[in-house]
Structure formats: C-alpha cells, structure tokens
Scaffold this motif. Structure first.
Motif, PDB file in Angstrom:
ATOM      1  N   ALA A   1       0.829  -1.203   0.000  1.00  0.00           N
ATOM      2  CA  ALA A   1       0.000   0.000   0.000  1.00  0.00           C
ATOM      3  C   ALA A   1       0.867   1.258   0.000  1.00  0.00           C
ATOM      4  O   ALA A   1       0.573   2.233  -0.715  1.00  0.00           O
ATOM      5  CB  ALA A   1      -0.927  -0.007   1.218  1.00  0.00           C
ATOM      6  N   ALA A   2       1.947   1.251   0.786  1.00  0.00           N
ATOM      7  CA  ALA A   2       2.846   2.407   0.811  1.00  0.00           C
ATOM      8  C   ALA A   2       3.535   2.585  -0.537  1.00  0.00           C
ATOM      9  O   ALA A   2       3.689   3.712  -1.030  1.00  0.00           O
ATOM     10  CB  ALA A   2       3.881   2.224   1.922  1.00  0.00           C
ATOM     11  N   ASP A   3       3.936   1.469  -1.138  1.00  0.00           N
ATOM     12  CA  ASP A   3       4.567   1.542  -2.449  1.00  0.00           C
ATOM     13  C   ASP A   3       3.585   2.073  -3.494  1.00  0.00           C
ATOM     14  O   ASP A   3       3.940   2.900  -4.336  1.00  0.00           O
ATOM     15  CB  ASP A   3       5.079   0.157  -2.852  1.00  0.00           C
ATOM     16  N   GLN A   4       2.337   1.594  -3.423  1.00  0.00           N
ATOM     17  CA  GLN A   4       1.319   2.053  -4.362  1.00  0.00           C
ATOM     18  C   GLN A   4       1.098   3.555  -4.265  1.00  0.00           C
ATOM     19  O   GLN A   4       0.924   4.241  -5.273  1.00  0.00           O
ATOM     20  CB  GLN A   4      -0.012   1.346  -4.086  1.00  0.00           C
ATOM     21  N   GLU A   5       1.101   4.062  -3.050  1.00  0.00           N
ATOM     22  CA  GLU A   5       0.893   5.491  -2.857  1.00  0.00           C
ATOM     23  C   GLU A   5       2.006   6.281  -3.537  1.00  0.00           C
ATOM     24  O   GLU A   5       1.764   7.302  -4.186  1.00  0.00           O
ATOM     25  CB  GLU A   5       0.840   5.810  -1.363  1.00  0.00           C
ATOM     26  N   ALA A   6       3.246   5.781  -3.405  1.00  0.00           N
ATOM     27  CA  ALA A   6       4.375   6.455  -4.042  1.00  0.00           C
ATOM     28  C   ALA A   6       4.266   6.377  -5.565  1.00  0.00           C
ATOM     29  O   ALA A   6       4.528   7.363  -6.269  1.00  0.00           O
ATOM     30  CB  ALA A   6       5.681   5.833  -3.574  1.00  0.00           C
ATOM     31  N   ARG A   7       3.871   5.207  -6.086  1.00  0.00           N
ATOM     32  CA  ARG A   7       3.731   5.059  -7.550  1.00  0.00           C
ATOM     33  C   ARG A   7       2.612   5.961  -8.064  1.00  0.00           C
ATOM     34  O   ARG A   7       2.739   6.562  -9.137  1.00  0.00           O
ATOM     35  CB  ARG A   7       3.407   3.613  -7.915  1.00  0.00           C
ATOM     36  N   ALA A   8       1.516   6.040  -7.308  1.00  0.00           N
ATOM     37  CA  ALA A   8       0.400   6.879  -7.740  1.00  0.00           C
ATOM     38  C   ALA A   8       0.823   8.336  -7.801  1.00  0.00           C
ATOM     39  O   ALA A   8       0.427   9.078  -8.718  1.00  0.00           O
ATOM     40  CB  ALA A   8      -0.785   6.714  -6.792  1.00  0.00           C
ATOM     41  N   GLY A   9       1.646   8.767  -6.855  1.00  0.00           N
ATOM     42  CA  GLY A   9       2.144  10.132  -6.875  1.00  0.00           C
ATOM     43  C   GLY A   9       3.016  10.382  -8.093  1.00  0.00           C
ATOM     44  O   GLY A   9       2.935  11.453  -8.724  1.00  0.00           O
ATOM     45  N   ALA A  10       3.845   9.378  -8.443  1.00  0.00           N
ATOM     46  CA  ALA A  10       4.693   9.508  -9.630  1.00  0.00           C
ATOM     47  C   ALA A  10       3.849   9.560 -10.897  1.00  0.00           C
ATOM     48  O   ALA A  10       4.149  10.309 -11.832  1.00  0.00           O
ATOM     49  CB  ALA A  10       5.676   8.339  -9.699  1.00  0.00           C
ATOM     50  N   LEU A  11       2.767   8.783 -10.918  1.00  0.00           N
ATOM     51  CA  LEU A  11       1.877   8.784 -12.085  1.00  0.00           C
ATOM     52  C   LEU A  11       1.169  10.126 -12.224  1.00  0.00           C
ATOM     53  O   LEU A  11       1.064  10.679 -13.330  1.00  0.00           O
ATOM     54  CB  LEU A  11       0.859   7.651 -11.951  1.00  0.00           C
ATOM     55  N   ARG A  12       0.693  10.660 -11.088  1.00  0.00           N
ATOM     56  CA  ARG A  12       0.010  11.950 -11.145  1.00  0.00           C
ATOM     57  C   ARG A  12       0.960  13.063 -11.577  1.00  0.00           C
ATOM     58  O   ARG A  12       0.580  13.981 -12.307  1.00  0.00           O
ATOM     59  CB  ARG A  12      -0.595  12.288  -9.770  1.00  0.00           C
ATOM     60  N   GLY A  13       2.194  12.961 -11.115  1.00  0.00           N
ATOM     61  CA  GLY A  13       3.148  14.028 -11.405  1.00  0.00           C
ATOM     62  C   GLY A  13       3.771  13.960 -12.784  1.00  0.00           C
ATOM     63  O   GLY A  13       4.140  14.995 -13.351  1.00  0.00           O
ATOM     64  N   GLY A  14       3.900  12.755 -13.340  1.00  0.00           N
ATOM     65  CA  GLY A  14       4.613  12.634 -14.622  1.00  0.00           C
ATOM     66  C   GLY A  14       3.999  11.674 -15.600  1.00  0.00           C
ATOM     67  O   GLY A  14       4.671  11.258 -16.560  1.00  0.00           O
ATOM     68  N   GLY A  15       2.744  11.278 -15.371  1.00  0.00           N
ATOM     69  CA  GLY A  15       2.107  10.350 -16.305  1.00  0.00           C
ATOM     70  C   GLY A  15       2.758   8.979 -16.252  1.00  0.00           C
ATOM     71  O   GLY A  15       3.457   8.638 -15.287  1.00  0.00           O
ATOM     72  N   VAL A  16       2.556   8.194 -17.310  1.00  0.00           N
ATOM     73  CA  VAL A  16       3.096   6.835 -17.332  1.00  0.00           C
ATOM     74  C   VAL A  16       4.623   6.859 -17.318  1.00  0.00           C
ATOM     75  O   VAL A  16       5.265   6.000 -16.696  1.00  0.00           O
ATOM     76  CB  VAL A  16       2.574   6.069 -18.568  1.00  0.00           C
ATOM     77  N   GLN A  17       5.217   7.847 -17.988  1.00  0.00           N
ATOM     78  CA  GLN A  17       6.676   7.961 -17.958  1.00  0.00           C
ATOM     79  C   GLN A  17       7.160   8.214 -16.531  1.00  0.00           C
ATOM     80  O   GLN A  17       8.182   7.676 -16.101  1.00  0.00           O
ATOM     81  CB  GLN A  17       7.123   9.100 -18.880  1.00  0.00           C
ATOM     82  N   GLY A  18       6.417   9.018 -15.791  1.00  0.00           N
ATOM     83  CA  GLY A  18       6.767   9.255 -14.397  1.00  0.00           C
ATOM     84  C   GLY A  18       6.646   7.998 -13.563  1.00  0.00           C
ATOM     85  O   GLY A  18       7.474   7.727 -12.689  1.00  0.00           O
ATOM     86  N   LEU A  19       5.593   7.221 -13.833  1.00  0.00           N
ATOM     87  CA  LEU A  19       5.422   5.946 -13.130  1.00  0.00           C
ATOM     88  C   LEU A  19       6.605   5.034 -13.393  1.00  0.00           C
ATOM     89  O   LEU A  19       7.178   4.458 -12.460  1.00  0.00           O
ATOM     90  CB  LEU A  19       4.125   5.274 -13.582  1.00  0.00           C
ATOM     91  N   MET A  20       6.993   4.893 -14.656  1.00  0.00           N
ATOM     92  CA  MET A  20       8.128   4.026 -14.984  1.00  0.00           C
ATOM     93  C   MET A  20       9.405   4.565 -14.355  1.00  0.00           C
ATOM     94  O   MET A  20      10.248   3.799 -13.871  1.00  0.00           O
ATOM     95  CB  MET A  20       8.279   3.922 -16.497  1.00  0.00           C
ATOM     96  N   GLY A  21       9.556   5.885 -14.327  1.00  0.00           N
ATOM     97  CA  GLY A  21      10.741   6.464 -13.711  1.00  0.00           C
ATOM     98  C   GLY A  21      10.840   6.175 -12.234  1.00  0.00           C
ATOM     99  O   GLY A  21      11.940   6.150 -11.665  1.00  0.00           O
ATOM    100  N   SER A  22       9.702   5.909 -11.588  1.00  0.00           N
ATOM    101  CA  SER A  22       9.714   5.631 -10.147  1.00  0.00           C
ATOM    102  C   SER A  22      10.347   4.282  -9.820  1.00  0.00           C
ATOM    103  O   SER A  22      10.642   4.006  -8.661  1.00  0.00           O
ATOM    104  CB  SER A  22       8.285   5.690  -9.586  1.00  0.00           C
ATOM    105  N   PHE A  23      10.552   3.439 -10.843  1.00  0.00           N
ATOM    106  CA  PHE A  23      11.184   2.141 -10.605  1.00  0.00           C
ATOM    107  C   PHE A  23      12.716   2.227 -10.612  1.00  0.00           C
ATOM    108  O   PHE A  23      13.391   1.243 -10.313  1.00  0.00           O
ATOM    109  CB  PHE A  23      10.722   1.119 -11.652  1.00  0.00           C
ATOM    110  N   ASP A  24      13.251   3.376 -10.987  1.00  0.00           N
ATOM    111  CA  ASP A  24      14.700   3.586 -10.974  1.00  0.00           C
ATOM    112  C   ASP A  24      15.187   3.522  -9.516  1.00  0.00           C
ATOM    113  O   ASP A  24      14.553   4.117  -8.626  1.00  0.00           O
ATOM    114  CB  ASP A  24      14.984   4.957 -11.595  1.00  0.00           C
TER     115      ASP A  24
END
Length: 336
Positions: A163-186
């Motif tokens: 759940a904590a990880d999802q919250e972080a990924r959702a923030g990355a998605l909101r901030g940068g779209g799908v590219q932002g989501l993928m960037g969060s895996f770096d």
C-alpha cells in the motif's frame, strides 16, 4: 541484465497489480530461506519461519518445495500462474492460485521440470512431472501448508508495504504520467535509451512484449532485483521488490496471548480475522489459517461484514472475504 522494449503504446497497456500475489510470495519466500539476501530485514523472519516449519512438522515438505523452486537463474514458471484478477483491491486467493498450479498441463510440467533438473529428477519429482493425481494433491497441499506458516502470518505487513509503495507510484503517475510511473522504478529498472528499459538480473536476457500487456506485481519477498517469467511465450510478467516498512515484524513477534488493541473492541478471534484478510480468502481458507471450523469462520466473517469491516463476494461456489477500508482503519487504530 534484463532489458524491456516499451513503446508508448506498450506503456498505455501496463498493468500494475494492487496486491501481492500468493504464489509469487510463496516462491520468492522459499528463495529467501535458501539464501542470506537482505539479512537485516529478513533474518528475524527466517528464524520465525524455520521455527514454525519445525513446529508444524513441515521440514521435509519445505525442503522438497525448495528443490522444486530453487534459488537459481531458473525455476519452473508453472509455480507462479498469472493472477486471475488484477483489479483495484483484488487478489487471487491462495486456494485459487494453488488449484491453478495443480491443474498445470502434463506437457508443461514435464518440460519445465526437465529444465529444473537437467541431470535427472528424483522419483517424486518425476511423478509431479507426469501430473499423477496423488503427486499433484501432495503439491497443492504442500504449497497451502507452506503459505500458511511462511506467508499468511505476515499478510498485514506485506499488505502495508505494498500500500505504501502504491501510494508512491500513484504520486509519480500523477506528477509525470506513465513515464513518471516508470521512472519511479529507478534504479531497479531505468530507461537506457528511447523505448528501452534495463534492470539488474542474474542473467542477460530480454523480455519481449510483442504487443502484449506487461503485468507488474509487487512483492515484499522480492529483494534486490526484479524477477520475470522465464518462458517468453507466457504473458509478460515482472515482479518488483517492495521494501518492508520499519518494524514490520512487530505484530508477528507479539508474545503469545498478547492481543492487538482492536481485540478489546471486537474480540480476539475477530481481530485475527481482520488481520489475515489483507488478502482475499475463501471461508475454507480463512478457517484453515486460523484453525477454525468453516462454520465458525463464516459466522465471524458475517458479523464483521454486517459491521462494514469485511466485504464478501460470491464467485461460483466460493465466497471471498476481504477487509474494507473501514476495517483497515480500525485495525490500524485510526478511528477516533
């Protein structure tokens, strides 16, 4: 190194599971018992699980499962079938996942176990490879029992970490779209050039999508590097590590007889029901994990459902129970 070519269209088809998958957690936790990776986070868990295995009389069973799922560059894909439902808040219950493993076609069993045991398999593995009914019943039972001692007791911790990880990924998605989501895996997975992503992996390989959606599954038992299915003809799947939250073993290490705070309000058994319903469970599965009769488990689930703490859904002849957000808040002590 693992490389994945992701076009803009591929990114729109990306599917991220909302919850851990029981069979991936089974296999990856078996790997953790075979190595010393992430010792600081998982050595206390290793000690607890090994003690539970001995107490439950499962030492030989777990050793056999570890041979079927070795910590190596290859282990059989049939042990980790693709989750049935990847919708928000859903999870494939362990009973369904185990049944899918046990119904693997014989040709696939033989092919994958031949790769796992290139020098020849022991007699009991050959029986599994032939799909013999008794051997598959043993395998299903072994997987369920191992899950009950090594994975299920930590469902609250794994659910909280995801759940904590999802919250972080959702923030990355909101901030940068799908590219932002993928960037969060770096740095686990990072873009190396236009459309190509690469990550740490025990061998050099590519994960071809061929127009198929990539399924991404979180697991707290996955450490250091993502894991993918070996067979490229199967649905592309990538399991990625999720960091356990600080103090994640606190509840599991609670002294015998000490109850969670919510137990004073709803009773110890119903509090335990709430604890294990981070993952969807059938009435039978709930009864097995808690050591209750199915009738008693059903009665507790009904009371919790009427209080809005548990949601129940019928699927065929099964009823699946999951904890609601109200149940999450009550268990976490956030109501007031």
């Amino acid at each position: 190194m693992l490389t994945i070519d992701l076009t803009a269209e591929d990114l729109t088809r990306l599917r991220v599971a909302a919850r851990p998958d029981p069979m991936w957690d089974v296999v990856l936790s078996l790997h953790l018992l075979q190595n010393r990776q992430a010792a600081l986070a998982f050595d206390p868990w290793r000690r607890q699980v090994r003690a539970r295995v001995v107490e439950a009389g499962l030492t030989r069973t777990v050793a056999a499962l570890a041979r079927l799922a070795p910590w190596a560059s290859y282990f059989p894909d049939f042990l980790t079938p693709t989750p049935v439902d990847l919708g928000r808040g859903s999870a494939t219950p362990v009973e369904v996942a185990v049944d899918r493993v046990a119904s693997t076609p014989r040709r696939r069993l033989a092919r994958e176990l031949a790769v796992t045991f290139p020098a020849g398999a022991p007699a009991w593995v050959r029986r599994v490879a032939r799909g013999e009914a008794e051997a598959m019943r043993w395998l299903a039972g072994a997987l369920r029992r191992y899950h009950d001692v090594a994975v299920a007791p930590y469902a609250t911790a794994t659910g909280a970490a995801v759940a904590a990880d999802q919250e972080a990924r959702a923030g990355a998605l909101r901030g940068g779209g799908v590219q932002g989501l993928m960037g969060s895996f770096d740095p686990l997975l990072r873009r190396v050039d236009d459309g190509t992503w690469a990550g740490r992996y025990p061998v050099t390989r590519a994960l071809p999508l061929r127009g198929r959606p990539l399924t991404v599954i979180p697991s707290m038992f996955c450490v250091l590097a993502p894991v993918a299915l070996a067979d490229e003809s199967l649905e592309p799947t990538l399991v990625f590590p999720v960091e356990p939250l600080p103090g994640w073993l606190t509840r599991a290490e609670r002294p015998d007889g000490q109850r969670p705070p919510v137990a004073h309000l709803i009773g110890p058994t119903r509090a335990r029901v709430l604890e294990v319903l981070d993952v969807a469970r059938t009435t039978t599965g709930l009864a097995r994990v808690l050591g209750l009769t199915p009738a008693t488990a059903s009665r507790h689930a009904t009371v919790l459902r009427e209080a809005g703490l548990v949601a129940s859904e019928r699927q065929g002849n099964r009823v699946l129970h999951t904890r609601t957000r109200l149940g999450d808040a009550l268990l976490a002590g956030h109501l007031g």
